[in-house]
Design a protein around this motif. Structure first.
Motif, PDB file in Angstrom:
ATOM      1  N   GLY A 182      82.602  21.553 -88.090  1.00 56.64           N
ATOM      2  CA  GLY A 182      81.897  20.364 -87.532  1.00 56.64           C
ATOM      3  C   GLY A 182      80.709  19.444 -88.585  1.00 56.64           C
ATOM      4  N   TRP A 183      80.298  18.252 -87.916  1.00 59.47           N
ATOM      5  CA  TRP A 183      79.118  17.686 -88.780  1.00 59.47           C
ATOM      6  C   TRP A 183      78.116  17.414 -87.612  1.00 59.47           C
ATOM      7  N   TYR A 184      77.049  17.496 -87.840  1.00 58.74           N
ATOM      8  CA  TYR A 184      75.798  17.229 -86.856  1.00 58.74           C
ATOM      9  C   TYR A 184      74.866  16.226 -87.894  1.00 58.74           C
ATOM     10  N   ARG A 185      74.041  15.603 -87.062  1.00 56.63           N
ATOM     11  CA  ARG A 185      73.089  14.619 -87.855  1.00 56.63           C
ATOM     12  C   ARG A 185      71.665  14.514 -87.085  1.00 56.63           C
ATOM     13  N   GLN A 186      70.587  14.532 -87.987  1.00 57.54           N
ATOM     14  CA  GLN A 186      69.309  14.371 -87.314  1.00 57.54           C
ATOM     15  C   GLN A 186      68.531  13.330 -87.947  1.00 57.54           C
ATOM     16  N   ALA A 187      68.329  12.333 -87.074  1.00 58.71           N
ATOM     17  CA  ALA A 187      67.436  11.199 -87.826  1.00 58.71           C
ATOM     18  C   ALA A 187      66.098  11.656 -87.440  1.00 58.71           C
ATOM     19  N   PRO A 188      64.858  10.923 -88.293  1.00 54.60           N
ATOM     20  CA  PRO A 188      63.489  11.324 -87.898  1.00 54.60           C
ATOM     21  C   PRO A 188      63.140  11.047 -86.754  1.00 54.60           C
ATOM     22  N   GLY A 189      62.602  11.913 -85.997  1.00 56.03           N
ATOM     23  CA  GLY A 189      62.228  11.840 -84.928  1.00 56.03           C
ATOM     24  C   GLY A 189      62.916  11.897 -83.750  1.00 56.03           C
ATOM     25  N   LYS A 190      64.233  12.405 -83.826  1.00 55.01           N
ATOM     26  CA  LYS A 190      65.358  12.201 -82.833  1.00 55.01           C
ATOM     27  C   LYS A 190      65.996  13.689 -82.927  1.00 55.01           C
ATOM     28  N   GLN A 191      66.594  14.113 -81.841  1.00 52.98           N
ATOM     29  CA  GLN A 191      67.190  15.587 -81.829  1.00 52.98           C
ATOM     30  C   GLN A 191      68.561  15.637 -82.756  1.00 52.98           C
ATOM     31  N   ARG A 192      68.885  16.921 -83.297  1.00 55.86           N
ATOM     32  CA  ARG A 192      69.962  16.938 -83.853  1.00 55.86           C
ATOM     33  C   ARG A 192      71.342  16.730 -82.934  1.00 55.86           C
ATOM     34  N   GLU A 193      72.284  15.861 -83.409  1.00 55.00           N
ATOM     35  CA  GLU A 193      73.200  15.597 -82.415  1.00 55.00           C
ATOM     36  C   GLU A 193      74.645  15.907 -83.130  1.00 55.00           C
ATOM     37  N   LEU A 194      75.586  15.964 -82.333  1.00 54.90           N
ATOM     38  CA  LEU A 194      77.068  16.399 -83.002  1.00 54.90           C
ATOM     39  C   LEU A 194      77.733  14.955 -83.530  1.00 54.90           C
ATOM     40  N   VAL A 195      78.181  14.902 -84.439  1.00 56.80           N
ATOM     41  CA  VAL A 195      78.895  13.574 -84.858  1.00 56.80           C
ATOM     42  C   VAL A 195      80.380  13.896 -84.809  1.00 56.80           C
ATOM     43  N   ALA A 196      80.989  14.939 -85.272  1.00 59.03           N
ATOM     44  CA  ALA A 196      82.307  15.121 -85.208  1.00 59.03           C
ATOM     45  C   ALA A 196      82.703  16.586 -85.572  1.00 59.03           C
ATOM     46  N   GLU A 197      83.713  16.968 -84.913  1.00 54.01           N
ATOM     47  CA  GLU A 197      84.050  18.502 -84.867  1.00 54.01           C
ATOM     48  C   GLU A 197      85.566  18.546 -85.073  1.00 54.01           C
ATOM     49  N   SER A 198      86.058  19.424 -85.914  1.00 50.73           N
ATOM     50  CA  SER A 198      87.625  19.913 -86.026  1.00 50.73           C
ATOM     51  C   SER A 198      87.666  21.376 -85.602  1.00 50.73           C
ATOM     52  N   THR A 199      88.173  21.571 -84.521  1.00 51.56           N
ATOM     53  CA  THR A 199      88.561  23.061 -84.186  1.00 51.56           C
ATOM     54  C   THR A 199      89.774  23.637 -84.812  1.00 51.56           C
ATOM     55  N   SER A 200      89.844  24.802 -84.654  1.00 54.07           N
ATOM     56  CA  SER A 200      90.667  25.688 -85.516  1.00 54.07           C
ATOM     57  C   SER A 200      92.159  25.228 -85.013  1.00 54.07           C
ATOM     58  N   GLY A 201      92.315  24.540 -83.965  1.00 58.11           N
ATOM     59  CA  GLY A 201      93.590  24.340 -83.360  1.00 58.11           C
ATOM     60  C   GLY A 201      94.011  22.846 -83.770  1.00 58.11           C
ATOM     61  N   GLY A 202      93.016  22.431 -84.577  1.00 60.95           N
ATOM     62  CA  GLY A 202      93.419  20.764 -84.978  1.00 60.95           C
ATOM     63  C   GLY A 202      92.968  19.808 -84.162  1.00 60.95           C
ATOM     64  N   VAL A 203      91.895  20.145 -83.201  1.00 63.59           N
ATOM     65  CA  VAL A 203      91.794  18.913 -82.050  1.00 63.59           C
ATOM     66  C   VAL A 203      90.386  18.576 -82.829  1.00 63.59           C
ATOM     67  N   THR A 204      90.278  17.219 -82.792  1.00 63.58           N
ATOM     68  CA  THR A 204      89.099  16.622 -83.258  1.00 63.58           C
ATOM     69  C   THR A 204      88.221  15.982 -82.183  1.00 63.58           C
ATOM     70  N   ASN A 205      86.852  15.648 -82.182  1.00 62.63           N
ATOM     71  CA  ASN A 205      86.044  15.298 -81.297  1.00 62.63           C
ATOM     72  C   ASN A 205      85.016  14.514 -82.201  1.00 62.63           C
ATOM     73  N   TYR A 206      84.560  13.240 -81.436  1.00 58.08           N
ATOM     74  CA  TYR A 206      83.665  12.453 -82.066  1.00 58.08           C
ATOM     75  C   TYR A 206      82.580  11.909 -81.169  1.00 58.08           C
ATOM     76  N   ALA A 207      81.479  11.839 -81.421  1.00 60.11           N
ATOM     77  CA  ALA A 207      80.495  11.238 -80.833  1.00 60.11           C
ATOM     78  C   ALA A 207      80.628   9.678 -80.525  1.00 60.11           C
ATOM     79  N   ASP A 208      80.455   9.250 -79.561  1.00 59.16           N
ATOM     80  CA  ASP A 208      80.937   7.937 -79.184  1.00 59.16           C
ATOM     81  C   ASP A 208      80.572   6.892 -79.959  1.00 59.16           C
ATOM     82  N   SER A 209      79.207   7.013 -80.501  1.00 55.30           N
ATOM     83  CA  SER A 209      78.704   6.236 -81.717  1.00 55.30           C
ATOM     84  C   SER A 209      79.521   5.843 -82.981  1.00 55.30           C
ATOM     85  N   VAL A 210      80.492   7.114 -83.086  1.00 56.88           N
ATOM     86  CA  VAL A 210      81.181   6.873 -84.539  1.00 56.88           C
ATOM     87  C   VAL A 210      82.551   6.854 -84.411  1.00 56.88           C
ATOM     88  N   LYS A 211      83.095   6.787 -83.060  1.00 57.71           N
ATOM     89  CA  LYS A 211      84.603   6.524 -82.885  1.00 57.71           C
ATOM     90  C   LYS A 211      85.040   5.447 -83.565  1.00 57.71           C
TER      91      LYS A 211
END
Length: 115
Positions: free
Chosen positions: A34-63
């Motif tokens: 997966g990829w997470y990101r952290q902006a200054p002054g903000k909490q780290r958040e999930l951006v996107a993830e690819s599971t071992s089974g091939g499923v992908t998930n995205y934050a709403d902000s980057v879909k």
């Protein structure tokens, strides 16, 4: 475990970047990557993830703008980022996790989007 991220940089709004993360010390195909990101002054958040089974998930902000992909033969995960916005500015971290093991983190790569 080593996760080596690259590809960050400075880009104008509307531009594109592709991040890469080369993994070693893990059985890559068994890990959710997966990829997470952290902006200054903000909490780290999930951006996107690819599971071992091939499923992908995205934050709403980057879909619709970001795409995660993985190459199990090269032990590498990618994040294609299109239509970048200033609010995408952050340090981006590559992660790996498999059942029964703690999440591993890479060193981060800076992405800066200018308006």
């Amino acid at each position: 475990v080593q996760l080596q991220a690259s590809g960050g940089g400075l880009v104008q709004a509307g531009g594109s970047l592709r991040l890469s993360c080369a993994a070693s010390g893990i059985i890559f195909s068994l890990n959710s990557m997966g990829w997470y990101r952290q902006a200054p002054g903000k909490q780290r958040e999930l951006v996107a993830e690819s599971t071992s089974g091939g499923v992908t998930n995205y934050a709403d902000s980057v879909k619709g703008r970001f795409t995660i992909s993985r190459d199990n033969a090269r032990n590498t995960v990618y994040l294609q980022m299109n239509s970048l916005k200033p609010e995408d500015t952050a340090v981006y971290y590559c992660t790996a996790i498999s059942p029964g093991r703690p999440r591993s983190w890479g060193q981060g790569t800076q992405v800066t989007v200018s308006s």
